[in-house]
Design a protein around this motif. Structure first.
Motif, short mmCIF file in Angstrom:
data_model
loop_
_atom_site.label_atom_id
_atom_site.label_comp_id
_atom_site.label_asym_id
_atom_site.label_seq_id
_atom_site.Cartn_x
_atom_site.Cartn_y
_atom_site.Cartn_z
N ASN A 294 0.72 -1.42 0.19
CA ASN A 294 0.48 0.11 -0.28
C ASN A 294 0.72 1.47 -0.13
O ASN A 294 1.68 1.80 1.11
CB ASN A 294 -0.59 -0.31 1.58
CG ASN A 294 -1.78 1.61 1.20
OD1 ASN A 294 -1.42 1.87 0.14
ND2 ASN A 294 -2.69 1.27 1.84
N PRO A 295 1.17 2.07 -1.24
CA PRO A 295 2.10 3.74 -0.96
C PRO A 295 1.42 4.43 0.44
O PRO A 295 2.55 5.10 0.13
CB PRO A 295 1.52 3.93 -2.30
CG PRO A 295 1.06 3.04 -3.31
CD PRO A 295 -0.23 2.24 -2.05
N VAL A 296 0.32 3.46 0.91
CA VAL A 296 -0.53 5.63 2.05
C VAL A 296 -0.46 4.50 2.88
O VAL A 296 -0.61 5.34 4.04
CB VAL A 296 -1.39 6.25 1.15
CG1 VAL A 296 -0.90 6.94 0.07
CG2 VAL A 296 -2.43 5.27 0.79
N GLY A 297 0.22 3.63 3.07
CA GLY A 297 -0.16 2.91 4.56
C GLY A 297 0.79 3.36 4.98
O GLY A 297 2.07 4.26 5.14
N MET A 298 0.71 3.38 6.46
CA MET A 298 1.87 3.79 7.68
C MET A 298 2.71 2.27 7.88
O MET A 298 2.32 1.25 7.82
CB MET A 298 0.89 3.78 8.93
CG MET A 298 1.64 4.31 9.77
SD MET A 298 0.87 4.83 11.50
CE MET A 298 -0.21 5.93 11.07
N SER A 299 3.77 3.14 8.30
CA SER A 299 5.70 1.97 8.66
C SER A 299 4.90 0.69 7.50
O SER A 299 5.94 0.02 7.23
CB SER A 299 5.26 1.66 9.74
OG SER A 299 3.58 0.84 10.10
N GLU A 300 4.70 1.38 6.41
CA GLU A 300 5.27 -0.22 5.39
C GLU A 300 5.52 -0.24 4.33
O GLU A 300 5.56 1.55 3.43
CB GLU A 300 3.66 -0.68 4.80
CG GLU A 300 3.79 -2.24 4.42
CD GLU A 300 1.86 -2.97 4.48
OE1 GLU A 300 2.21 -3.91 4.63
OE2 GLU A 300 1.26 -2.15 3.52
N THR A 301 6.80 -0.15 3.46
CA THR A 301 7.29 0.26 2.04
C THR A 301 7.88 -1.09 1.45
O THR A 301 6.99 -2.26 1.65
CB THR A 301 9.03 0.38 3.08
OG1 THR A 301 9.65 -0.24 3.15
CG2 THR A 301 8.82 1.66 4.03
N TRP A 302 8.50 -0.68 0.16
CA TRP A 302 8.96 -1.84 -0.80
C TRP A 302 9.42 -2.48 -0.04
O TRP A 302 9.15 -3.78 -0.51
CB TRP A 302 9.89 -1.05 -2.14
CG TRP A 302 10.41 -0.47 -1.70
CD1 TRP A 302 11.21 1.17 -0.89
CD2 TRP A 302 12.12 -1.00 -1.31
NE1 TRP A 302 12.37 1.06 -1.07
CE2 TRP A 302 13.00 -0.38 -0.68
CE3 TRP A 302 12.77 -2.51 -1.60
CZ2 TRP A 302 13.97 -1.02 -1.05
CZ3 TRP A 302 14.08 -3.16 -1.39
CH2 TRP A 302 14.86 -1.95 -0.87
N ALA A 303 10.47 -2.51 1.10
CA ALA A 303 11.23 -3.41 1.62
C ALA A 303 10.17 -5.00 1.90
O ALA A 303 10.78 -5.49 2.37
CB ALA A 303 11.80 -2.59 3.11
N ASP A 304 9.27 -3.99 2.06
CA ASP A 304 8.14 -5.80 2.99
C ASP A 304 7.65 -5.81 2.17
O ASP A 304 7.82 -7.74 1.91
CB ASP A 304 7.26 -4.63 3.54
CG ASP A 304 7.22 -3.65 4.95
OD1 ASP A 304 7.28 -4.64 5.90
OD2 ASP A 304 7.17 -2.55 5.20
N ALA A 305 7.42 -5.42 0.46
CA ALA A 305 7.23 -6.44 -0.20
C ALA A 305 8.19 -7.31 -1.07
O ALA A 305 8.74 -8.61 -1.32
CB ALA A 305 6.73 -5.34 -1.49
N TYR A 306 9.59 -6.72 -0.84
CA TYR A 306 11.24 -7.43 -1.04
C TYR A 306 11.14 -8.93 0.00
O TYR A 306 11.48 -9.89 -0.26
CB TYR A 306 12.08 -6.98 -1.06
CG TYR A 306 13.77 -7.61 -0.69
CD1 TYR A 306 14.08 -8.18 -1.70
CD2 TYR A 306 14.41 -7.37 0.70
CE1 TYR A 306 15.38 -7.95 -1.24
CE2 TYR A 306 14.86 -8.15 0.84
CZ TYR A 306 15.56 -8.66 -0.44
OH TYR A 306 17.00 -9.18 -0.03
N ARG A 307 11.09 -8.35 1.40
CA ARG A 307 11.05 -8.93 2.38
C ARG A 307 10.06 -10.75 2.09
O ARG A 307 10.18 -11.72 2.22
CB ARG A 307 10.60 -8.92 3.75
CG ARG A 307 10.98 -9.34 5.03
CD ARG A 307 11.84 -10.66 3.95
NE ARG A 307 13.51 -10.61 5.00
CZ ARG A 307 14.02 -10.91 4.04
NH1 ARG A 307 14.64 -11.90 3.54
NH2 ARG A 307 15.98 -9.89 4.04
#
Length: 1013
Positions: free
Chosen positions: A148-161
């Motif tokens: 989610n691009p507007v989620g709090m404390s969630e980034t592309w790094a979570d998708a990578y992981r």
């Protein structure tokens, strides 16, 4: 467009369709078994389409070969080889060996390109559902995961992981997948390497240097305005195919195997080279050379290899000859090792002039066809005889052939004299491409004149310092003079050295230098080798290393001579454990006693290994963060071409100048684990000021901008970043570290997504700068401000992201922040007061201890965001309240509710979650059964019948499905029929809009059974 993960998925699929990918729903892919990642029917059709006269039995052999490969390192190597070059089988008809292509690289349009979302893959009882998978000819090759691009404390790094976790869950899938894409607002791509826990990730840039640097910078800063859009050009069908064949390779070196994937500038530069060669051969362009200027550390060697490998396999070049030319034995070894490490056509190394003659004379003087590595020094006047034979030959020779390509590394150094003239005479029709990070433009030595077409074209491709730092492929370099009054060369001797118009001279040829120059250099050498001087510097190096570097990074001492290397080793061993340091240098039979004695010690220490083996072992251990040595001592070796990201500090005690100085200091500019803010040069000689300015006079400002910073510049950068970050909180009044003000600060940044991202990124950069500058006196003046920002970040980490305030990375790499901030009494007291409340049965009891209603509301919002939106996938209870939590988060950000209302609504959601969890437990239902129950609720079915109906329907559906059932349309239709019949049998007969209710319930229940298959 409402920005959430589903909307981002819709956006990606729309763009992929526009590029030529066929959008096929997961249920319609035709996969019979979710444990088999291939779309076999599509693969069979594709093999038949792109291979002439192939029998069904041969196709089955290919499929068996693909499926039979284990999801191991060797299996993954084989799969990538098959994707590039086809599968060799024994023909069922003729018994003869045959190559079967599974991808058509020559005619991209012959392939089928499929994009599908929410595709399920399984191993045993473990299931994953990928956001988007790209298939070519039924083979899964690119996995795209979105957040989610507007989620709090969630980034592309979570998708990578997530992709890295998937690799371990379903390894059979990831033996085929070659590229991962992790996206939210920004996107990064990376090679899929299932056996490694971490791989480097890269951003894509399609502008390819076509914009001027300032415009490129603004383009990057302002982004595209669309989430993750920059990555899309990489995902064009024909480009994915090109990457599979030419820009992804297995690499094995130092006992470790990984994959390399081209960075954007490597791809664009290689494509420019290929385009120039092809246009010339087709008669569309007369130009047959080009200069590639990529800053040190940007991966020039791989760019060369990518281009050479693609050209070598192209049909238009009709089996070409490719030369890699270097000017130093050390670079020759490095280039050969790099080529040998990759799974490509292996090069031949031309070791002697006699071998070079045989290569040239091969095939009746047309020249041997292969990839070759050799030294420019082989092109001496000893080749005059074969040059004459080439001229006198009546037929075609290598002099006439246009399909000869020459790649010259470090093109600024050796392309101006007789050796280069001899080479270009023999290969007069060849293509010449020069690679450099530091071109020269002098009257007698002009890299542009040799390889480019100035003024119209100075480079065929450029990638400057600021580009490289911006993209994160290199870090800044900063320097600090030390012991200036005690050990620096005085101005007279420094000017004498700089005035010598020879490059820094190896000892082996010093006897050939004019006597006057020799006297000047020998005087300097005597000063620099003074044992007392080295003793003072070594003690300072040991102190600086222990206080600032040890345990985090590694270092290099650059000594003025080989004798000085030994002296430095002896002195460093007095202050540091002997195993901390090692010398890397050459040895000769004529060495003086001090060097011979050290050589004997070295041979004993490494049990008689050869010098080459010892060097490779030392460098392998140096690159390992957990092994010694921690300091390399060198004088000439490793100052060019050496790549070790863990190297952060260079202790410079050798007079270097111009491009040689720039090349040497650039050894420190490789990024390392996102914790290295800059490479650091400690200057004990006095060359990093005036001589740097002199070196930069060779270039325009655009070309050298951002190369090296003095400590004053880094200080200004730190102070400006500190001020900029403090301005975020300019409306807050604070003195000391009051927990209420910290709560205000965190509320401020979590109320604005852009502000939240800006603060976290700024603070992480500020922390890296603090570690770099912590020994500077000025840093103490801003310590109070840095401490306050660290407190805000710690509050954010613990309460919003629910992560430890001191993670393992902080413990190791941010020791000064720990020492001066985290471990102070004041800070520990603040940490003990942070309102971290576990999401358990005592949640409200603990929340009562928080008196302020604003804090209660904030903690409730942070908790729900963390558990429901970030971590709550596949939990039916969390999914049932997800929309409510999203609305609550939106109200928190927009401040459309007061704190009392926010807390009340958040608390109601939490009570609803707990109520449903207790109910699920009391009813004895699993998650799938309870999800069915929740879907049936509210549709007119009596409450006392919900459990009975949920269990009955789940059992009936489970009895008619099996792993992979969603891929079979007949089974899906049967499940939909079972659900429909069940609903019509059990929904109240007199319910208004009964058929509409049945339609909606059927769709929702079908999604549940598909999700929990």
């Amino acid at each position: 467009m409402k920005l959430n993960e589903e909307a981002l998925e819709d956006y990606f699929m729309k763009e992929l369709r526009g590029m030529g990918w066929n959008d096929i729903p997961a249920a319609e892919l035709g996969r019979d078994d979710p444990e088999n990642p291939l779309i076999e029917s599509e693969l069979i059709d594709s093999i038949r389409r792109i291979n002439q006269y192939i029998e069904d039995d041969d196709i089955q052999q290919v499929i068996q070969e693909l499926r039979g490969k284990a999801a191991s390192i060797e299996g993954c190597k084989s799969i990538l080889e098959y994707l590039k070059n086809g599968v060799y089988i024994k023909s069922a008809t003729t018994g003869e060996p045959r190559k079967v292509k599974i991808l058509d690289h020559d005619t991209p349009g012959h392939n089928s390109f499929t994009a599908s979302r929410q595709v399920v893959f399984r191993r045993g009882d473990q299931t994953i559902r990928t956001d988007i998978m790209l298939f070519i000819n039924g083979i899964p090759l690119v996995n795209i995961e979105l957040k989610n691009p507007v989620g709090m404390s969630e980034t592309w790094a979570d998708a990578y992981r997530q992709i890295k976790d998937y690799e371990k869950t379903v390894p059979e899938l990831y033996k085929y997948v070659q590229m991962g894409v992790a996206a939210e607002d920004f996107a990064r791509y990376f090679p899929v390497v299932p056996w490694l826990d971490e791989v480097p990730t890269f951003e894509w840039n399609e502008t390819d240097g076509k914009l001027p640097p300032q415009s490129r910078k603004q383009d990057h800063e302002h982004h595209t305005g669309l989430p993750a859009a920059d990555i899309l050009p990489l995902l064009r069908p024909e480009r994915v195919l090109d990457f599979i064949r030419n820009y992804i390779y297995i690499r094995t070196e130092f006992g470790s195997t990984t994959k390399v994937i081209a960075r954007h500038m490597q791809y664009h530069a290689a494509e420019r080279i290929v385009e120039r060669v092809l246009r010339n051969i087709r008669g569309e362009d007369k130009r047959n050379r080009g200069l590639i200027w990529h800053w040190q550390g940007s991966g020039k060697t791989l760019t060369m290899i990518f281009a050479a490998s693609k050209l070598y396999r192209m049909k238009e070049l009709e089996n070409p000859t490719v030369f890699f030319i270097v000017d130093r034995r050390e670079l020759e070894e490095q280039l050969y090792a790099e080529l040998a490490a990759l799974e490509i056509h292996q090069p031949e190394r031309i070791e002697s002039i006699a071998e070079l003659k045989r290569t040239i004379a091969s095939d009746d003087y047309r020249g041997k066809r292969s990839l070759f590595i050799t030294l420019i020094q082989k092109f001496t006047d000893k080749l005059d005889d074969i040059t004459a034979e080439l001229r006198e030959h009546g037929g075609e020779t290598i002099m006439d052939r246009k399909n000869v390509i020459v790649f010259i590394d470090e093109a600024h150094r050796s392309q101006y004299g007789l050796l280069a003239a001899q080479m270009k005479d023999m290969l007069r029709s060849a293509f010449f491409f020069g690679f450099t990070g530091t071109p020269i433009s002098k009257r007698e030595r002009d890299t542009y004149d040799r390889f480019a077409y100035p003024p119209e074209e100075k480079y065929i491709h450029q990638y400057f310092i600021t580009d490289s730092i911006r993209d994160g492929f290199t870090v800044k370099i900063t320097y600090q003079p030390r012991l200036a009054g005690d050990v620096h060369l005085d101005r007279k001797h420094l000017e004498a050295f700089i005035g010598v118009e020879f490059e820094e001279l190896p000892e082996s040829i010093r006897k050939d230098v004019e006597e006057s120059v020799k006297r000047k250099l020998d005087t300097i050498k005597t000063i620099l080798e003074n044992p007392r001087r080295i003793e003072i510097i070594a003690e300072d190096i040991a102190k600086h290393f222990k206080e600032n570097i040890d345990g985090r990074f590694k270092a290099m001492v650059v000594a003025p001579s080989r004798r000085a290397c030994v002296l430095y080793k002896r002195e460093l061993d007095r202050h540091l454990p002997p195993e901390y340091s090692e010398i890397v240098m050459t040895y000769t039979p004529r060495d003086e006693e001090i060097i011979r004695a050290y050589e004997e010690e070295l041979m004993d220490k490494y049990h008689g290994r050869s010098h080459h083996e010892i060097k490779n072992l030392v460098l392998e251990r140096f690159r390992d963060p957990d092994r010694n040595p921690r300091i390399l001592i060198v004088t000439d070796m490793l100052l060019t071409g050496f790549d070790a990201p863990i190297l952060q500090t260079m202790y410079l005690d050798k007079p270097l100048k111009e491009h040689r100085l720039l090349q040497a200091v650039a050894r420190t500019n490789r990024p390392y684990r996102d914790v290295k803010e800059a490479g650091l040069i400690i200057d004990y000689i006095g060359v990093m000021g005036a001589e740097l300015r002199r070196a930069f006079e060779l270039y325009s400002k655009e070309e050298y901008e951002g190369a090296v910073y003095d400590m004053e510049s880094m200080k200004r950068e730190y102070e400006e970043l500190l001020r900029e970050t403090l301005r975020i909180f300019s409306d807050l009044e604070w003195e000391g570290m009051d927990i209420e003000v910290l709560s205000d600060a965190v509320e401020l940044i979590t109320s604005d997504e852009e502000l939240e991202k800006k603060f976290t990124e700024n603070y992480r950069e500020l922390r890296r700068l603090f570690e770099l500058l912590s020994d500077q006196p000025f840093i103490r003046h801003g310590l109070k401000d840095y401490r306050w920002l660290t407190a805000i970040y710690t509050y954010y980490q613990r309460v919003v992201s629910r992560k430890p305030s001191v993670e393992a990375e902080t413990e190791r790499y941010y020791q000064k922040t720990l020492k001066y901030i985290h471990r102070t009494t004041e800070f520990r007291e603040i940490e003990s007061k942070l309102p971290v409340i576990e999401f358990d049965s005592d949640y409200f009891e603990n929340l009562r201890k928080v008196r302020d209603i604003r804090d209660k509301a904030a903690l409730t919002v942070y908790t729900l965001n963390s558990y429901v939106l970030r971590d709550g996938t596949r939990n039916p209870i969390y999914e049932s309240v997800a929309e409510k939590v999203e609305r609550l988060l939106e109200q928190w950000r927009e401040k459309t509710m007061d704190y009392e209302e926010l807390y009340r609504e958040g608390a109601a959601i939490i009570r609803e979650i707990w109520k449903e969890e207790r109910r699920m437990k009391e009813l004895g239902l699993d998650e799938k059964e309870f999800a069915v129950l929740m879907t049936l609720r509210g549709r007119g079915i009596p409450e006392d019948k919900l459990k009975e109906y949920a269990v009955a329907l789940t059992e009936e559906v489970d009895g008619n499905i099996f792993p992979g059932w969603t891929s079979q349309e007949s089974v899906k239709r049967n499940v939909m029929r079972i659900i429909r019949v069940f609903l019509l049998r059990n929904l109240p007969k007199d319910a208004p809009k009964r058929r509409q209710i049945a339609d909606e319930a059927q769709e929702d229940l079908m999604k549940i059974f598909e999700r929990y298959q």
